[in-house]
Design a protein around this motif. Structure first.
Motif, mmCIF file in Angstrom:
data_model
loop_
_atom_site.group_PDB
_atom_site.id
_atom_site.type_symbol
_atom_site.label_atom_id
_atom_site.label_comp_id
_atom_site.label_asym_id
_atom_site.label_seq_id
_atom_site.Cartn_x
_atom_site.Cartn_y
_atom_site.Cartn_z
ATOM 1 N N GLY A 172 0.813 -1.212 0.000
ATOM 2 C CA GLY A 172 0.000 0.000 0.000
ATOM 3 C C GLY A 172 0.843 1.257 0.000
ATOM 4 O O GLY A 172 0.518 2.243 -0.679
ATOM 5 N N ALA A 173 1.944 1.233 0.743
ATOM 6 C CA ALA A 173 2.828 2.392 0.807
ATOM 7 C C ALA A 173 3.435 2.693 -0.561
ATOM 8 O O ALA A 173 3.608 3.861 -0.944
ATOM 9 N N ARG A 227 1.109 4.592 -2.775
ATOM 10 C CA ARG A 227 0.826 5.962 -2.329
ATOM 11 C C ARG A 227 1.943 6.946 -2.671
ATOM 12 O O ARG A 227 1.785 8.145 -2.478
ATOM 13 N N ARG A 259 8.417 5.292 -7.464
ATOM 14 C CA ARG A 259 7.144 4.598 -7.229
ATOM 15 C C ARG A 259 7.094 3.290 -8.003
ATOM 16 O O ARG A 259 6.684 2.248 -7.477
#
Length: 231
Positions: free
Chosen positions: A91-92, A95, A102
């Motif tokens: 999840g991190a 985000r 990313r």
């Protein structure tokens, strides 16, 4: 307990753990639930083995199954907790701001998640033969528990199979197509096919004993016809 990050299969009640699972946090999530289902299957396998008499052809088989089931239950719960931690990393990564950092974080998290799910699925495969043995030689009074164990094992394998496939597909975020991903991670992809085969086997095994676990009028009629034809 309100902090879902604090729950674990070892330190939380079933109510606390499932309440955390119900939250929109993803940790614990489907992967952790997969581990829990495997632990349920292993627990039932241990219980049925404990109620079953040793087969005269191999008097140690029941004890081996029981010990294997207990070890499997512990491993499944550990992997469930590890998956909850991996879900937070996953999840991190999503985000993060869009860009190379990313993409790399998603790639690393996806690959780690796929490997974790594959390990859990391989453990589930280890339970298939012992459970099949119990379906044939275990205490017949507990055949319904064997069917429930098959159901839990199927859920665990289906979860592992789907999670490996999904996590590998997430690697496409770097611009690769699915065929490239499968070629680069052929060993991981092969687990998806093995899990598919195992799911088919579970369905066959469950169907073969379902008439004993949940007899119906149609099954009774078939049994009666079989009895009459043998006279």
């Amino acid at each position: 307990m309100n902090d879902s990050h604090a729950v674990s299969t070892h330190g939380s009640t079933v109510e606390e753990w499932t309440r955390a699972l119900a939250q929109s946090t993803g940790s614990p999530g489907g992967g952790a639930g997969t581990g829990l289902m495997l632990a349920v299957a292993a627990s039932l396998m241990s219980m049925v083995a404990g109620y079953s008499e040793a087969d005269e052809r191999d008097p140690m088989e029941v004890e081996r199954i029981r010990m294997r089931a207990q070890s499997l239950r512990e491993a499944a719960l550990r992997l469930a907790d590890e998956d909850a931690s991996a879900s937070r990393a996953f999840g991190a990564a999503f985000r993060l701001e869009r860009g190379p950092e990313r993409q790399e974080a998603i790639r690393a998290a996806s690959l780690n998640a796929a490997k974790s799910s594959a390990v859990l699925g391989e453990l589930a495969l280890d339970a298939l033969d012992p459970l099949a043995w119990l379906a044939l030689h275990g205490n017949p009074a507990l055949v319904s528990d064997v069917v429930v164990a098959f159901g839990a094992l199927r859920a665990a394998l289906a979860g592992a199979r789907t999670n490996v496939s999904f996590d590998l597909a997430s690697l496409r975020s770097g611009g690769k197509d699915l065929d490239e991903v499968r070629e680069q991670h052929a060993e991981l992809w092969s687990t998806v096919r093995r899990f598919d085969d195992a799911l088919d086997r579970i369905d066959t095994l469950t169907a073969s004993i379902d008439h004993r676990a949940a007899p119906t009028a149609a099954a009774d009629q078939r049994d009666e016809r079989g009895t009459e034809s043998s006279r």
